[in-house]
Design an enzyme around this catalytic site. Structure first.
Site, short mmCIF file in Angstrom:
data_model
loop_
_atom_site.label_atom_id
_atom_site.label_comp_id
_atom_site.label_asym_id
_atom_site.label_seq_id
_atom_site.Cartn_x
_atom_site.Cartn_y
_atom_site.Cartn_z
N CYS A 191 -0.68 8.61 7.35
CA CYS A 191 -2.05 8.37 6.90
C CYS A 191 -2.95 8.12 8.11
O CYS A 191 -2.53 7.53 9.10
CB CYS A 191 -2.08 7.16 5.97
SG CYS A 191 -1.27 7.44 4.39
N CYS A 231 -3.28 4.58 9.68
CA CYS A 231 -2.02 3.99 10.14
C CYS A 231 -1.34 4.84 11.20
O CYS A 231 -0.14 4.66 11.47
CB CYS A 231 -1.09 3.80 8.95
SG CYS A 231 -1.77 2.71 7.70
N CYS A 236 0.85 -1.20 0.00
CA CYS A 236 0.00 0.00 0.00
C CYS A 236 0.88 1.25 0.00
O CYS A 236 0.67 2.18 -0.77
CB CYS A 236 -0.93 -0.03 1.22
SG CYS A 236 -2.06 1.37 1.27
N CYS A 275 8.25 3.32 5.68
CA CYS A 275 7.40 3.03 4.52
C CYS A 275 8.23 2.85 3.27
O CYS A 275 7.70 2.68 2.19
CB CYS A 275 6.39 4.14 4.33
SG CYS A 275 7.15 5.75 4.25
FE1 SF4 Z 1 -1.30 2.85 2.96
FE2 SF4 Z 1 -1.06 3.17 5.60
FE3 SF4 Z 1 1.10 3.33 3.98
FE4 SF4 Z 1 -0.78 5.24 4.00
S1 SF4 Z 1 0.64 4.69 5.70
S2 SF4 Z 1 0.17 4.38 2.23
S3 SF4 Z 1 -2.68 4.02 4.26
S4 SF4 Z 1 -0.19 1.52 4.42
#
Ligand code: SF4
Length: 235
Positions: free
Chosen positions: A203, A206, A120, A231
């Site tokens: 986000c 999260c 994601c 991430c």
């Molecule tokens: Fe997706 Fe969560 Fe990453 Fe945002 S922080 S891109 S919602 S997994």
């Protein structure tokens, strides 16, 4: 301009004892529109936005709208634009990648596994970031060494091998107290969630608030163990 690892090392040595403002001023003069702040809208990025705007209102600032941000983060984009009289660049994910992810895994599949969470982040953050980075030779980030167990020993100027760019972290040595002091003394706009227990904001699904004294980034992907908590934006 082609930037190299050697140039990154030269810049690191040349500006080792300079303030963040001096470093930003020198790099803006040298790289012009080929340098930009990649803002995650966090406190440190707001400090850097303010510093850049005091140097040159034409300085480039971009952010990524993953489609899952807090309403307060969208308000901050607007407030920042109004405060400085600018229009921050906003990059969006490729809609086909997000549609495919959701069709295959589900709308909130990031809770299911580290792999699905990373997929994601890849579709919603990394792909638009890579696209934005194709427009620069140098990217500026608000990383600080003290932020997390995954970010020890970061340098003020680094070579980013993944993107083959120079990466600049002007606040690498700053403490959280220094960041807040700057914010308050300059009246820099910041996300209202910071006053409600969110030291680090990503986000909405999260990120959660943390208790006093907890690690700054413990509210990010809180269901994962600490070593997984990046991430992929910063390696
Ligand atoms: Fe997706 Fe969560 Fe990453 Fe945002 S922080 S891109 S919602 S997994």
């Amino acid at each position: 301009m082609t930037v190299t690892k050697e140039l990154a090392a030269q810049l690191r040595d040349a500006y080792a004892s300079h303030s963040p403002e001096e470093l930003l001023g020198a790099l803006l003069s040298r790289f012009g529109s080929r340098i930009a702040l990649a803002s995650s809208l966090g406190l440190e990025d707001q400090v850097l936005t303010d510093m850049l705007m005091r140097i040159d209102r034409r300085a480039r600032i971009f952010t990524i709208d993953t489609g899952r941000l807090f309403p307060e983060s969208y308000q901050l984009i607007d407030r920042t634009n109004m405060h400085y009289g600018i229009r921050m660049e906003v990059y969006f994910p490729a809609h086909t990648a997000v549609e495919q992810y959701v069709a295959e895994h589900g709308i909130n599949a990031f809770y299911d596994s580290v792999e699905k969470r990373r997929a994601c982040c890849h579709a919603r953050k990394l792909e638009p970031l890579r696209r934005a980075l194709q427009t620069v030779d140098v990217w500026i980030c608000g990383l600080r060494s003290q932020q997390s167990v995954t970010r020890p020993g970061i340098d003020v100027v680094e070579w980013d091998e993944t993107n083959r760019l120079i990466k600049v972290n002007p606040l690498a040595r700053w403490s959280e107290e220094q960041v807040w002091e700057y914010i308050h003394s300059t009246n820099t706009p910041y996300n209202k969630l910071h006053r409600r227990g969110f030291p680090s904001i990503g986000c909405q699904p999260c990120t959660r608030a943390v208790a006093e004294g907890e690690d700054i980034r413990s509210g990010r992907w809180w269901w994962e163990s600490p070593e997984h908590k990046e991430c992929g934006l910063h390696r």
